[in-house]
Motif scaffolding. Structure first.
Motif, PDB file in Angstrom:
ATOM      1  N   ASN A 168       0.793  -1.240   0.000  1.00  0.00           N
ATOM      2  CA  ASN A 168       0.000   0.000   0.000  1.00  0.00           C
ATOM      3  C   ASN A 168       0.823   1.286   0.000  1.00  0.00           C
ATOM      4  N   ILE A 169       2.121   1.210  -0.231  1.00  0.00           N
ATOM      5  CA  ILE A 169       2.930   2.423  -0.387  1.00  0.00           C
ATOM      6  C   ILE A 169       3.305   2.525  -1.859  1.00  0.00           C
ATOM      7  N   TYR A 170       2.993   3.682  -2.434  1.00  0.00           N
ATOM      8  CA  TYR A 170       3.221   3.931  -3.851  1.00  0.00           C
ATOM      9  C   TYR A 170       4.027   5.215  -3.998  1.00  0.00           C
ATOM     10  N   PHE A 171       4.741   5.330  -5.111  1.00  0.00           N
ATOM     11  CA  PHE A 171       5.612   6.477  -5.339  1.00  0.00           C
ATOM     12  C   PHE A 171       5.220   7.221  -6.602  1.00  0.00           C
ATOM     13  N   VAL A 172       5.367   8.539  -6.546  1.00  0.00           N
ATOM     14  CA  VAL A 172       5.378   9.345  -7.755  1.00  0.00           C
ATOM     15  C   VAL A 172       6.722   9.014  -8.403  1.00  0.00           C
ATOM     16  N   PRO A 173       6.758   8.696  -9.699  1.00  0.00           N
ATOM     17  CA  PRO A 173       8.030   8.356 -10.326  1.00  0.00           C
ATOM     18  C   PRO A 173       9.099   9.434 -10.056  1.00  0.00           C
ATOM     19  N   PHE A 174      10.314   8.967  -9.834  1.00  0.00           N
ATOM     20  CA  PHE A 174      11.403   9.874  -9.471  1.00  0.00           C
ATOM     21  C   PHE A 174      12.673   9.511 -10.219  1.00  0.00           C
ATOM     22  N   GLY A 175      13.615  10.429 -10.233  1.00  0.00           N
ATOM     23  CA  GLY A 175      14.899  10.193 -10.900  1.00  0.00           C
ATOM     24  C   GLY A 175      15.905  11.249 -10.502  1.00  0.00           C
ATOM     25  N   GLN A 176      17.110  11.078 -10.997  1.00  0.00           N
ATOM     26  CA  GLN A 176      18.171  12.037 -10.694  1.00  0.00           C
ATOM     27  C   GLN A 176      17.835  13.386 -11.314  1.00  0.00           C
ATOM     28  N   ASP A 177      18.072  14.439 -10.545  1.00  0.00           N
ATOM     29  CA  ASP A 177      17.783  15.770 -11.068  1.00  0.00           C
ATOM     30  C   ASP A 177      19.023  16.447 -11.645  1.00  0.00           C
ATOM     31  N   ASN A 178      20.216  16.073 -11.169  1.00  0.00           N
ATOM     32  CA  ASN A 178      21.445  16.662 -11.686  1.00  0.00           C
ATOM     33  C   ASN A 178      22.592  15.684 -11.447  1.00  0.00           C
ATOM     34  N   PRO A 179      22.736  14.668 -12.319  1.00  0.00           N
ATOM     35  CA  PRO A 179      23.715  13.612 -12.089  1.00  0.00           C
ATOM     36  C   PRO A 179      25.162  14.090 -11.981  1.00  0.00           C
ATOM     37  N   GLU A 180      25.501  15.153 -12.682  1.00  0.00           N
ATOM     38  CA  GLU A 180      26.892  15.618 -12.654  1.00  0.00           C
ATOM     39  C   GLU A 180      27.235  16.336 -11.345  1.00  0.00           C
ATOM     40  N   LYS A 181      26.384  17.244 -10.906  1.00  0.00           N
ATOM     41  CA  LYS A 181      26.696  18.054  -9.724  1.00  0.00           C
ATOM     42  C   LYS A 181      26.212  17.432  -8.420  1.00  0.00           C
ATOM     43  N   LYS A 182      25.135  16.634  -8.499  1.00  0.00           N
ATOM     44  CA  LYS A 182      24.570  16.001  -7.297  1.00  0.00           C
ATOM     45  C   LYS A 182      24.320  14.521  -7.600  1.00  0.00           C
ATOM     46  N   PRO A 183      25.370  13.704  -7.594  1.00  0.00           N
ATOM     47  CA  PRO A 183      25.231  12.314  -8.051  1.00  0.00           C
ATOM     48  C   PRO A 183      24.332  11.436  -7.192  1.00  0.00           C
ATOM     49  N   ASN A 184      24.061  11.785  -5.945  1.00  0.00           N
ATOM     50  CA  ASN A 184      23.200  10.965  -5.087  1.00  0.00           C
ATOM     51  C   ASN A 184      21.783  11.506  -4.971  1.00  0.00           C
ATOM     52  N   SER A 185      21.510  12.641  -5.589  1.00  0.00           N
ATOM     53  CA  SER A 185      20.229  13.324  -5.436  1.00  0.00           C
ATOM     54  C   SER A 185      19.169  12.773  -6.387  1.00  0.00           C
ATOM     55  N   MET A 186      17.952  12.632  -5.861  1.00  0.00           N
ATOM     56  CA  MET A 186      16.811  12.235  -6.689  1.00  0.00           C
ATOM     57  C   MET A 186      15.609  13.081  -6.294  1.00  0.00           C
ATOM     58  N   ILE A 187      14.734  13.308  -7.271  1.00  0.00           N
ATOM     59  CA  ILE A 187      13.561  14.145  -7.044  1.00  0.00           C
ATOM     60  C   ILE A 187      12.369  13.544  -7.793  1.00  0.00           C
ATOM     61  N   ALA A 188      11.195  13.662  -7.194  1.00  0.00           N
ATOM     62  CA  ALA A 188       9.976  13.174  -7.844  1.00  0.00           C
ATOM     63  C   ALA A 188       9.633  14.058  -9.031  1.00  0.00           C
ATOM     64  N   HIS A 189       9.083  13.441 -10.049  1.00  0.00           N
ATOM     65  CA  HIS A 189       8.633  14.179 -11.233  1.00  0.00           C
ATOM     66  C   HIS A 189       7.151  14.474 -11.039  1.00  0.00           C
ATOM     67  N   VAL A 190       6.868  15.662 -10.538  1.00  0.00           N
ATOM     68  CA  VAL A 190       5.499  16.017 -10.145  1.00  0.00           C
ATOM     69  C   VAL A 190       4.524  16.046 -11.317  1.00  0.00           C
ATOM     70  N   GLU A 191       5.025  16.057 -12.536  1.00  0.00           N
ATOM     71  CA  GLU A 191       4.110  15.996 -13.680  1.00  0.00           C
ATOM     72  C   GLU A 191       3.373  14.645 -13.733  1.00  0.00           C
ATOM     73  N   TYR A 192       3.873  13.670 -12.971  1.00  0.00           N
ATOM     74  CA  TYR A 192       3.223  12.358 -12.889  1.00  0.00           C
ATOM     75  C   TYR A 192       2.380  12.203 -11.627  1.00  0.00           C
ATOM     76  N   LEU A 193       2.174  13.267 -10.879  1.00  0.00           N
ATOM     77  CA  LEU A 193       1.445  13.186  -9.612  1.00  0.00           C
ATOM     78  C   LEU A 193       0.014  12.669  -9.787  1.00  0.00           C
ATOM     79  N   ILE A 194      -0.733  13.250 -10.696  1.00  0.00           N
ATOM     80  CA  ILE A 194      -2.134  12.841 -10.894  1.00  0.00           C
ATOM     81  C   ILE A 194      -2.222  11.395 -11.393  1.00  0.00           C
ATOM     82  N   PRO A 195      -1.461  11.012 -12.439  1.00  0.00           N
ATOM     83  CA  PRO A 195      -1.532   9.606 -12.858  1.00  0.00           C
ATOM     84  C   PRO A 195      -1.093   8.634 -11.749  1.00  0.00           C
TER      85      PRO A 195
END
Length: 87
Positions: A38-65
């Motif tokens: 019962n735990i679901y995620f908004v799809p997410f991915g790296q936002d800046n692989p070169e400058k922040k290699p461990n950082s990930m952020i949700a893609h809010v354009e997929y929030l409604i779907p």
């Protein structure tokens, strides 16, 4: 407390993550949540692989779907997006 009550009532919980350490020590916790009922995620991915290699952020354009799928108790796929998959 609201998340805990949701889980206790067998209701879907949608998470939208943003963290500077998703590919570091937090990956273990994210992995546990990905396999939790019962735990679901908004799809997410790296936002800046070169400058922040461990950082990930949700893609809010997929929030409604993602919310619509979570209400059906299904995970929107793919959960993890490549920086090149984003439009």
């Amino acid at each position: 407390m609201a998340a805990k009550a949701h889980m206790r009532n067998d209701a879907p919980l949608l998470l939208s993550i943003s963290t500077n350490d998703a590919l570091g020590i937090n990956m273990k916790n994210i992995g546990c949540l990905l396999s939790t009922k019962n735990i679901y995620f908004v799809p997410f991915g790296q936002d800046n692989p070169e400058k922040k290699p461990n950082s990930m952020i949700a893609h809010v354009e997929y929030l409604i779907p993602a919310a619509e799928m979570a209400l059906e108790k299904r995970q929107l796929q793919p959960v993890v997006l490549s920086p090149f998959d984003v439009q």
